[in-house]
Design an enzyme around this catalytic site. Structure first.
Site, PDB file in Angstrom:
ATOM      1  CE  LYS A  75       0.928  -6.838 -10.476  1.00  4.69           C
ATOM      2  NZ  LYS A  75      -0.120  -6.873  -9.482  1.00  4.69           N
ATOM      3  CB  SER A 151       1.673  -8.387  -6.236  1.00  5.63           C
ATOM      4  OG  SER A 151       0.356  -8.056  -7.011  1.00  5.63           O
ATOM      5  CB  SER A 175      -2.130  -6.745  -5.709  1.00  2.00           C
ATOM      6  OG  SER A 175      -1.681  -7.922  -4.793  1.00  2.00           O
TER       7      SER A 175
END
Length: 474
Positions: A75, A151, A175
């Site tokens: 990420k 996210s 997320s």
């Protein structure tokens, strides 16, 4: 290996084929990049490509590792590799390179995985969609007119499209679980303190945020938790290691019938779609058929106040980050430097008193106490993972005119008014995903699993929350 075969496999299946020498790590990586080449133009899921580096690293992988040769993605915010691009989804950080390798990344890669690059995230991981101004919108692999969530949206798009079977993700308010629900994946948020944090930080978002992965299968999530669990001396929060094997526990039946409390009511009073209710009720029916006791209950937590305290924490965190970035860039930052959510949180955070911040965190502990009492009766708390299927691309992104009006308005308000404006700004997003934040603030483990397809063929998951430290139950 053919690309069409590769994209059907989870991480354990891929590793088994490599271990049995039916396929080589290079062939697997070839298939991963072939699938990336096919879907990236449409999905926009990868922000930084490590193709050359990934092939170079194949020779250095630990052949005895439990996921040797399995492709992954990191990420693009907290899962850094020293000297490589790490943008946090922000235009301010477009050329930034990580000064250190994250402890989480080290442990992830020590499991034998090889990173193909960085997955997309909204600016500073602040939203439940992934549509940064730096990289543009990331799209859902089920239907590219819709969002994959956020996210960890890039991670979800990469896993659900078959580019990688496992992708690094993080969860500070849902997320991991939100994109899992929107993208038909398994999304586990472990107990606070279960996985590595830092270096340079002992907590993320005051303990609300934690790094883990998105996967295709429960068994992949279980094996990754076996690999990633840690008691870390530098960390602010620690939880004892699970003495058994999560992967083996996942194969075992419960020793007694379970008692499960469930709800389909939004904790903040917003609408819940009939599809989300169907998802939960289908699991309720199945649990009852399996001999478990299920009843509709309230957890007793004031969801609206908890969310206000969550946004107050976000405000303080963004104000701190903006101060740090201003120092790094040696200039005062303006609203033009960042996206509207970042700027409004920063402005509001500048006016939050130490007493208000401390009081807001105390409410997290009160909620944790309430949930501990709840779990004296109930083994699990079952809710929708999201109140609806994924929103359409652009639906939750503010127009330039809307952003301008919000920026002008917040400058005219006192601290209380600013916090109310923050709540109002996030309310359309919160309406889609009001169920996940509870576990972040209490520190409990929670998982989203795919159980339902809506009439328009979009996935929606259910969430199970377990007592703190009881990740193995999930």
């Amino acid at each position: 290996m053919k690309r069409e075969e590769y994209i059907q496999l989870d991480g354990i299946a891929i590793h088994s084929l490599i271990e049995q020498k039916e396929v080589s790590p290079k062939e697997i990586l070839d298939a991963s990049f072939a699938q990336l080449e096919k879907v990236q133009p449409d999905l926009n899921a990868l922000t930084y490509d490590r193709k050359t580096l990934a092939y170079e690293e194949l020779n250095d992988l630990n052949k005895k590792a439990s996921l040797y040769g399995v492709p992954t993605a990191l990420k693009d915010i907290s899962q850094t590799i020293k000297g490589e691009i790490s943008t946090g989804g922000s235009r301010l950080m477009a050329a930034a390179k990580a000064p250190t390798t994250a402890y989480f990344t080290e442990k992830l890669l020590n499991a034998g995985l090889v990173s193909i690059g960085n997955s997309a995230t909204p600016e500073f991981a602040l939203k439940n969609i992934t549509e940064s101004k730096l990289h543009g919108p990331t799209r859902n692999a089920w239907n590219s007119e819709y969002a994959p969530g956020g996210s960890s949206g890039g991670a979800a798009a990469l896993v659900s499209s078959g580019v990688v079977p496992i992708a690094g993700a993080s969860d500070g308010g849902g997320s991991i679980r939100i994109p899992a629900s929107f993208s038909g994946l398994v999304g586990l948020k472990p107990t606070r303190g279960r996985t590595p944090v830092g270096p340079g930080a002992g907590r993320n978002w005051q303990g609300a945020a934690i790094d883990f992965v998105l996967t295709k299968s429960v068994r992949d999530s279980a094996r990754m938790l076996d690999e990633l669990q840690v008691v870390q001396q530098q960390a602010a929060f620690q939880t004892p290691l699970y003495a058994g094997s999560y992967e083996q526990t996942a194969k075992q039946a419960f020793e007694r019938p379970l008692k499960v409390g469930f709800t389909t009511t939004s904790p903040v009073g917003t609408p819940v779609s009939e599809e989300a209710k169907k998802a939960v009720l289908s699991v309720v029916k199945w649990l009852e058929e399996e001999g478990h006791h299920v009843e509709e209950v309230s957890n007793g937590v004031d969801g609206k106040q908890l969310m206000r305290n969550y946004f107050l924490m976000n405000s303080g965190e963004m104000a701190t980050l903006m101060t740090q970035l201003s120092t790094a860039f040696q200039r005062e930052l303006t609203a033009d430097d960042v996206e509207v959510e970042t700027w409004l949180l920063n402005v509001a955070g500048q006016n939050v008193s130490a007493a208000a911040f401390s009081s807001s965190l105390a409410s997290w502990d009160q909620a944790a106490e309430q949930m501990a009492t709840f779990h004296e009766t109930y083994d699990f708390y079952l809710t929708p993972a999201a109140a609806n299927h994924a929103p359409k691309i652009g639906e939750l992104t503010h127009s330039d005119e809307e952003a301008k009006q919000l920026i002008e308005k917040i400058a005219q308000l006192d601290s209380k008014g600013q916090q109310e404006l923050i709540y109002e700004m996030f309310l359309p997003s919160l309406t889609y995903t009001p169920f996940t934040q509870l576990a972040n603030l209490t520190g409990q483990p929670a998982i989203s699993v795919p159980v339902h397809l809506t009439n328009n063929k979009l996935p929606i998951g259910i969430q199970l929350i377990a007592p703190k430290g009881s990740d193995e139950r999930l």
